[in-house]
Design a protein around this motif. Structure first.
Motif, PDB file in Angstrom:
ATOM      1  N   MET A   1       0.104 -11.092  -9.143  1.00  0.00           N
ATOM      2  CA  MET A   1      -1.172 -11.765  -9.075  1.00  0.00           C
ATOM      3  C   MET A   1      -1.031 -13.008  -8.196  1.00  0.00           C
ATOM      4  SD  MET A   1      -3.629 -13.185 -12.115  1.00  0.00           S
ATOM      5  CE  MET A   1      -3.934 -11.563 -12.716  1.00  0.00           C
ATOM      6  N   THR A   2      -2.050 -13.276  -7.409  1.00  0.00           N
ATOM      7  CA  THR A   2      -2.023 -14.503  -6.621  1.00  0.00           C
ATOM      8  C   THR A   2      -2.074 -15.694  -7.568  1.00  0.00           C
ATOM      9  OG1 THR A   2      -4.435 -14.425  -6.366  1.00  0.00           O
ATOM     10  CG2 THR A   2      -3.119 -13.457  -4.588  1.00  0.00           C
ATOM     11  N   ARG A   3      -1.538 -16.822  -7.112  1.00  0.00           N
ATOM     12  CA  ARG A   3      -1.501 -17.993  -8.012  1.00  0.00           C
ATOM     13  C   ARG A   3      -2.884 -18.482  -8.379  1.00  0.00           C
ATOM     14  NH1 ARG A   3       2.588 -22.652  -6.981  1.00  0.00           N
ATOM     15  NH2 ARG A   3       1.488 -22.888  -5.028  1.00  0.00           N
ATOM     16  N   ASP A   4      -3.881 -18.258  -7.494  1.00  0.00           N
ATOM     17  CA  ASP A   4      -5.230 -18.698  -7.833  1.00  0.00           C
ATOM     18  C   ASP A   4      -5.972 -17.698  -8.722  1.00  0.00           C
ATOM     19  OD1 ASP A   4      -5.963 -16.632  -6.117  1.00  0.00           O
ATOM     20  OD2 ASP A   4      -6.887 -17.945  -4.619  1.00  0.00           O
ATOM     21  N   GLY A   5      -5.317 -16.571  -9.046  1.00  0.00           N
ATOM     22  CA  GLY A   5      -5.899 -15.589  -9.941  1.00  0.00           C
ATOM     23  C   GLY A   5      -6.986 -14.728  -9.325  1.00  0.00           C
ATOM     24  N   SER A   6      -7.161 -14.759  -8.012  1.00  0.00           N
ATOM     25  CA  SER A   6      -8.254 -14.023  -7.381  1.00  0.00           C
ATOM     26  C   SER A   6      -7.921 -12.571  -7.041  1.00  0.00           C
ATOM     27  CB  SER A   6      -8.696 -14.741  -6.101  1.00  0.00           C
ATOM     28  OG  SER A   6      -7.667 -14.712  -5.130  1.00  0.00           O
ATOM     29  N   LYS A   7      -6.638 -12.223  -6.955  1.00  0.00           N
ATOM     30  CA  LYS A   7      -6.242 -10.860  -6.586  1.00  0.00           C
ATOM     31  C   LYS A   7      -5.051 -10.422  -7.427  1.00  0.00           C
ATOM     32  CE  LYS A   7      -7.574 -11.522  -1.800  1.00  0.00           C
ATOM     33  NZ  LYS A   7      -7.068 -11.797  -0.452  1.00  0.00           N
ATOM     34  N   LEU A   8      -5.029  -9.136  -7.723  1.00  0.00           N
ATOM     35  CA  LEU A   8      -3.923  -8.533  -8.447  1.00  0.00           C
ATOM     36  C   LEU A   8      -3.420  -7.350  -7.622  1.00  0.00           C
ATOM     37  CD1 LEU A   8      -2.243  -8.151 -11.102  1.00  0.00           C
ATOM     38  CD2 LEU A   8      -4.076  -6.622 -11.844  1.00  0.00           C
ATOM     39  N   PHE A   9      -2.122  -7.328  -7.358  1.00  0.00           N
ATOM     40  CA  PHE A   9      -1.484  -6.238  -6.613  1.00  0.00           C
ATOM     41  C   PHE A   9      -0.665  -5.415  -7.599  1.00  0.00           C
ATOM     42  CE2 PHE A   9      -2.317  -9.596  -3.663  1.00  0.00           C
ATOM     43  CZ  PHE A   9      -2.683  -8.955  -2.490  1.00  0.00           C
ATOM     44  N   TYR A  10      -0.659  -4.096  -7.418  1.00  0.00           N
ATOM     45  CA  TYR A  10       0.091  -3.242  -8.331  1.00  0.00           C
ATOM     46  C   TYR A  10       0.444  -1.918  -7.658  1.00  0.00           C
ATOM     47  CZ  TYR A  10      -4.421  -0.930  -9.130  1.00  0.00           C
ATOM     48  OH  TYR A  10      -5.605  -0.275  -8.976  1.00  0.00           O
ATOM     49  N   SER A  11       1.335  -1.172  -8.295  1.00  0.00           N
ATOM     50  CA  SER A  11       1.748   0.150  -7.822  1.00  0.00           C
ATOM     51  C   SER A  11       1.096   1.210  -8.694  1.00  0.00           C
ATOM     52  CB  SER A  11       3.271   0.315  -7.938  1.00  0.00           C
ATOM     53  OG  SER A  11       3.927  -0.623  -7.132  1.00  0.00           O
ATOM     54  N   SER A  12       0.693   2.324  -8.058  1.00  0.00           N
ATOM     55  CA  SER A  12       0.098   3.421  -8.813  1.00  0.00           C
ATOM     56  C   SER A  12       0.253   4.730  -8.045  1.00  0.00           C
ATOM     57  CB  SER A  12      -1.391   3.160  -9.046  1.00  0.00           C
ATOM     58  OG  SER A  12      -1.993   4.267  -9.705  1.00  0.00           O
ATOM     59  N   ASN A  13       0.305   5.838  -8.785  1.00  0.00           N
ATOM     60  CA  ASN A  13       0.323   7.144  -8.144  1.00  0.00           C
ATOM     61  C   ASN A  13      -1.053   7.810  -8.211  1.00  0.00           C
ATOM     62  OD1 ASN A  13       0.256   7.826 -10.847  1.00  0.00           O
ATOM     63  ND2 ASN A  13       1.798   9.427 -10.685  1.00  0.00           N
ATOM     64  N   ARG A  14      -2.094   7.033  -8.459  1.00  0.00           N
ATOM     65  CA  ARG A  14      -3.458   7.562  -8.494  1.00  0.00           C
ATOM     66  C   ARG A  14      -3.845   8.081  -7.106  1.00  0.00           C
ATOM     67  NH1 ARG A  14      -7.107   2.781 -10.137  1.00  0.00           N
ATOM     68  NH2 ARG A  14      -8.774   4.270  -9.777  1.00  0.00           N
ATOM     69  N   PRO A  15      -4.759   9.029  -7.024  1.00  0.00           N
ATOM     70  CA  PRO A  15      -5.191   9.530  -5.708  1.00  0.00           C
ATOM     71  C   PRO A  15      -5.781   8.397  -4.862  1.00  0.00           C
ATOM     72  CG  PRO A  15      -5.961  10.963  -7.474  1.00  0.00           C
ATOM     73  CD  PRO A  15      -5.402   9.723  -8.124  1.00  0.00           C
ATOM     74  N   ALA A  16      -5.521   8.418  -3.573  1.00  0.00           N
ATOM     75  CA  ALA A  16      -5.994   7.364  -2.672  1.00  0.00           C
ATOM     76  C   ALA A  16      -7.503   7.445  -2.442  1.00  0.00           C
ATOM     77  CB  ALA A  16      -5.254   7.427  -1.347  1.00  0.00           C
ATOM     78  N   ASP A  17      -8.093   8.641  -2.552  1.00  0.00           N
ATOM     79  CA  ASP A  17      -9.541   8.782  -2.424  1.00  0.00           C
ATOM     80  C   ASP A  17     -10.013   9.950  -3.288  1.00  0.00           C
ATOM     81  OD1 ASP A  17      -9.461  11.271  -0.825  1.00  0.00           O
ATOM     82  OD2 ASP A  17      -8.718   9.974   0.774  1.00  0.00           O
ATOM     83  N   LYS A  18     -11.338  10.092  -3.432  1.00  0.00           N
ATOM     84  CA  LYS A  18     -11.897  11.105  -4.335  1.00  0.00           C
ATOM     85  C   LYS A  18     -11.568  12.526  -3.901  1.00  0.00           C
ATOM     86  CE  LYS A  18     -15.571   8.216  -6.059  1.00  0.00           C
ATOM     87  NZ  LYS A  18     -16.976   7.981  -6.225  1.00  0.00           N
ATOM     88  N   SER A  19     -11.348  12.742  -2.613  1.00  0.00           N
ATOM     89  CA  SER A  19     -11.044  14.091  -2.142  1.00  0.00           C
ATOM     90  C   SER A  19      -9.609  14.504  -2.452  1.00  0.00           C
ATOM     91  CB  SER A  19     -11.302  14.198  -0.637  1.00  0.00           C
ATOM     92  OG  SER A  19     -10.370  13.394   0.074  1.00  0.00           O
ATOM     93  N   ASP A  20      -8.776  13.533  -2.790  1.00  0.00           N
ATOM     94  CA  ASP A  20      -7.371  13.811  -3.110  1.00  0.00           C
ATOM     95  C   ASP A  20      -7.280  14.119  -4.602  1.00  0.00           C
ATOM     96  OD1 ASP A  20      -4.647  13.999  -3.202  1.00  0.00           O
ATOM     97  OD2 ASP A  20      -4.263  11.969  -2.477  1.00  0.00           O
ATOM     98  N   THR A  21      -7.074  15.377  -4.931  1.00  0.00           N
ATOM     99  CA  THR A  21      -7.089  15.787  -6.338  1.00  0.00           C
ATOM    100  C   THR A  21      -5.733  15.692  -7.014  1.00  0.00           C
ATOM    101  OG1 THR A  21      -6.771  18.082  -5.699  1.00  0.00           O
ATOM    102  CG2 THR A  21      -9.058  17.329  -6.009  1.00  0.00           C
ATOM    103  N   LEU A  22      -4.675  15.449  -6.237  1.00  0.00           N
ATOM    104  CA  LEU A  22      -3.341  15.356  -6.818  1.00  0.00           C
ATOM    105  C   LEU A  22      -2.840  13.928  -6.785  1.00  0.00           C
ATOM    106  CD1 LEU A  22      -1.701  18.412  -5.040  1.00  0.00           C
ATOM    107  CD2 LEU A  22      -2.527  18.319  -7.379  1.00  0.00           C
ATOM    108  N   ALA A  23      -2.147  13.537  -7.831  1.00  0.00           N
ATOM    109  CA  ALA A  23      -1.486  12.230  -7.807  1.00  0.00           C
ATOM    110  C   ALA A  23      -0.367  12.311  -6.786  1.00  0.00           C
ATOM    111  CB  ALA A  23      -0.938  11.879  -9.179  1.00  0.00           C
TER     112      ALA A  23
END
Length: 189
Positions: free
Chosen positions: A1-23
């Motif tokens: 998380m940024t120190r000002d609390g405005s953004k959170l960065f994280y890792s995920s295997n979720r699909p990058a877009d709706k057309s991508d049906t596989l993780a």
């Protein structure tokens, strides 16, 4: 998380877009705070994300993103700068920081003056140790230095971080969280 609390960065295997049906591969994502709520997840795109798992994002005050990536146990630390509102292609840190071993889980100082990370390189105290490298005035990095027996043991040390006020250095060892005065960082210079 940024120190000002405005953004959170994280890792995920979720699909990058709706057309991508596989993780897919593990990629980096970001969400922005909108008032008291969080916005929709934003995939950081192909410039940042690699064909390998992208892990352990950490961000400086000016928005430079550091993370680890690489095939299997040959992970290294890379960074991506922001230009015109977009993160740019990730660039590997030099061999002053990265080794041919597993280098991962970076923490970038808020002012980018140092990076602390875990490594499984030989010569350490245990399975994985915390190392530190300081940024030189010319932008290059000092040779990574083991943080020593005050931090590292025969167990695995990882997940470095700093308290919001900069007074305490946090890290994990096994399943426990430890903290010490952040003066240990200056003493390693």
């Amino acid at each position: 998380m940024t120190r000002d609390g405005s953004k959170l960065f994280y890792s995920s295997n979720r699909p990058a877009d709706k057309s991508d049906t596989l993780a897919r591969n593990i990629d980096l994502w970001m969400v922005k705070r909108k008032g008291k709520k969080w916005g929709k997840p934003i995939h950081l795109g192909k410039a940042v994300n690699t064909p390998h798992p992208d892990w352990f994002p950490t961000v400086s005050d000016k928005g430079t993103l550091f993370f680890s990536t690489g095939p299997g146990r040959k992970s290294n630390i890379v960074y991506s700068t922001m230009k015109n509102g977009q993160y740019q292609k990730a660039i590997a840190l030099s061999d002053s920081v990265n080794s041919k071993y597993y280098d991962y889980d970076p923490f970038i100082a808020p002012d980018e003056s140092y990076v602390i990370f875990s490594s499984r390189r030989p010569g350490g105290q245990g399975s994985s140790d915390l190392y530190i490298s300081f940024k030189k005035p010319d932008g290059s990095w000092t040779k990574a230095k083991n943080m020593g027996k005050d931090i590292n043991t025969k167990r695995s040390e990882f997940a470095p971080g700093l308290s919001h006020d900069g007074k305490y250095f946090f890290f994990t060892r096994g399943l426990d969280i430890y903290w010490v005065s952040s003066k240990i960082i200056e003493n390693l210079k």
